[in-house]
Design an enzyme around this catalytic site. Structure first.
Site, short mmCIF file in Angstrom:
data_model
loop_
_atom_site.label_atom_id
_atom_site.label_comp_id
_atom_site.label_asym_id
_atom_site.label_seq_id
_atom_site.Cartn_x
_atom_site.Cartn_y
_atom_site.Cartn_z
N SER A 112 0.76 -1.26 0.08
CA SER A 112 -0.12 -0.39 0.01
C SER A 112 1.20 1.17 -0.08
O SER A 112 1.56 1.64 -0.89
CB SER A 112 -1.18 0.10 1.36
OG SER A 112 -1.87 1.03 0.84
N GLU A 209 -2.25 -2.82 -7.42
CA GLU A 209 -3.03 -2.58 -7.44
C GLU A 209 -3.87 -1.55 -6.11
O GLU A 209 -3.33 -0.33 -6.96
CB GLU A 209 -3.14 -3.93 -6.21
CG GLU A 209 -1.79 -3.84 -4.81
CD GLU A 209 -2.78 -2.67 -4.06
OE1 GLU A 209 -3.40 -2.49 -4.17
OE2 GLU A 209 -1.76 -1.76 -3.02
N HIS A 271 -5.08 -5.65 -1.47
CA HIS A 271 -5.86 -5.23 -0.50
C HIS A 271 -7.07 -6.15 -0.40
O HIS A 271 -8.88 -5.70 0.20
CB HIS A 271 -6.54 -3.82 -0.89
CG HIS A 271 -5.90 -2.64 -0.18
ND1 HIS A 271 -4.50 -2.32 -1.11
CD2 HIS A 271 -5.51 -2.33 0.51
CE1 HIS A 271 -3.60 -1.32 0.00
NE2 HIS A 271 -4.09 -1.23 0.40
#
Length: 300
Positions: A112, A209, A271
């Site tokens: 992330s 992502e 995620h």
């Protein structure tokens, strides 16, 4: 594409620093992560500012940078686990002590917002890292934990299989590709465009992502990557989870299939409920025909 510096794999008794370079972390999250690593035979030590808080950050920029640099400089520390993402890592990467990273390479894992750190460590030190769960997401499910342990403690290749329906989605272009795996979170990749750490992806396999983004925002970020020429010369694209991103597949298909390179989506990376760890900065083989991504280890 240059060869990566691969840190030594973690083994029983090794010390792992628990750091929070982005959002705030709770005492429970830090303790739970320490418990998982202890079950693997590893020792842990939190940074002195790990449980701090300043607005949406775990501390001031100086405090968060201090904890990272202390981990990089300490010869006893062999691994660095980022406890959560959120936001803030890109605020500190310009001034990190990369000389310490090059002098004593350590294993770094996170995802992330930690994408900013992965990109910086690759650009500044050529360090292979692990795109995998943060401490706060390490406990989600057994496959996530098992893949993270393998990536950190076993010098063998990792193979990730896409969801069975991957070949039937519009985000798919058949073929095979070989290249260094680089990338991570799409928002952070887009935010890196035009900065000193914008990656050269020539001949690379790009991993992307995302979570909680509207279709037009996904489109804007992909367009930014294209306009900044970041996508020029790619060998292939590995698409992880785009969780709570409605219609993202239509946007991704429109842009990625125009690149005329193999594209594989549906990988349980990012995620989603399962967050499989994969090394970055090392050779990978993308096979969109068999719906697999095989990545060489980040460790030796």
């Amino acid at each position: 594409m240059r060869a990566a510096i691969r840190p030594r794999r973690l083994g029983p008794g090794d010390l792992v620093a628990l750091v929070a370079p982005a959002g705030p972390v709770t005492e429970t999250q830090a303790a739970d992560a320490a418990g998982i690593l202890a079950a693997w035979g590893l020792r842990t030590r939190p940074g002195r500012h790990t449980l701090g808080r300043r607005f949406f950050l775990s501390g001031t920029d100086d405090e968060r940078r201090f904890d990272l640099e202390e981990a990089f400089r300490d010869p006893e520390v062999r691994g660095v686990l980022c406890l959560r993402g959120g936001y803030g890592t890109q605020r500190i990467v310009d001034d990190l002590d990369y000389g310490a990273v090059r002098a004593d390479p350590k294993l770094v894992i996170g995802f992330s917002d930690i994408t900013a750190l992965h990109l910086a460590l690759w650009h500044e030190a050529g360090l292979a890292t692990v795109h995998g769960p943060t401490g706060s997401t390490l406990l989600n499910d057994p496959p996530t934990t098992a893949a993270a342990r393998q990536a950190l403690m076993t010098p063998v290749p990792l193979t990730v299989s896409a969801a069975p329906a991957a070949e039937g989605t519009p985000v798919h272009r058949p073929g095979q590709a070989e290249g260094t795996l680089l990338g991570g979170n799409l928002t952070l990749l887009a935010a890196t465009a035009g900065t000193p750490h914008q990656p050269d992806l020539t001949g690379a396999i790009l991993l992307i992502e995302e979570v909680n983004e509207a279709a037009y925002r996904v489109d804007r970020m992909i367009v930014q990557l294209r306009r900044s020429r970041m996508l020029d010369g790619l060998a292939g694209v590995a698409v992880g989870a785009f969780t709570a991103c409605p219609d993202a597949d239509r946007v991704l298909a429109e842009h990625l299939t125009l690149l005329n390179i193999p594209v594989l989506s549906g990988l349980p990376i990012g995620h989603g409920p399962t967050q499989l760890a994969v090394p970055l900065g090392v050779p990978a083989h993308l096979n969109a025909d068999t719906a697999t991504l095989t990545v060489q280890p980040a460790v030796h």
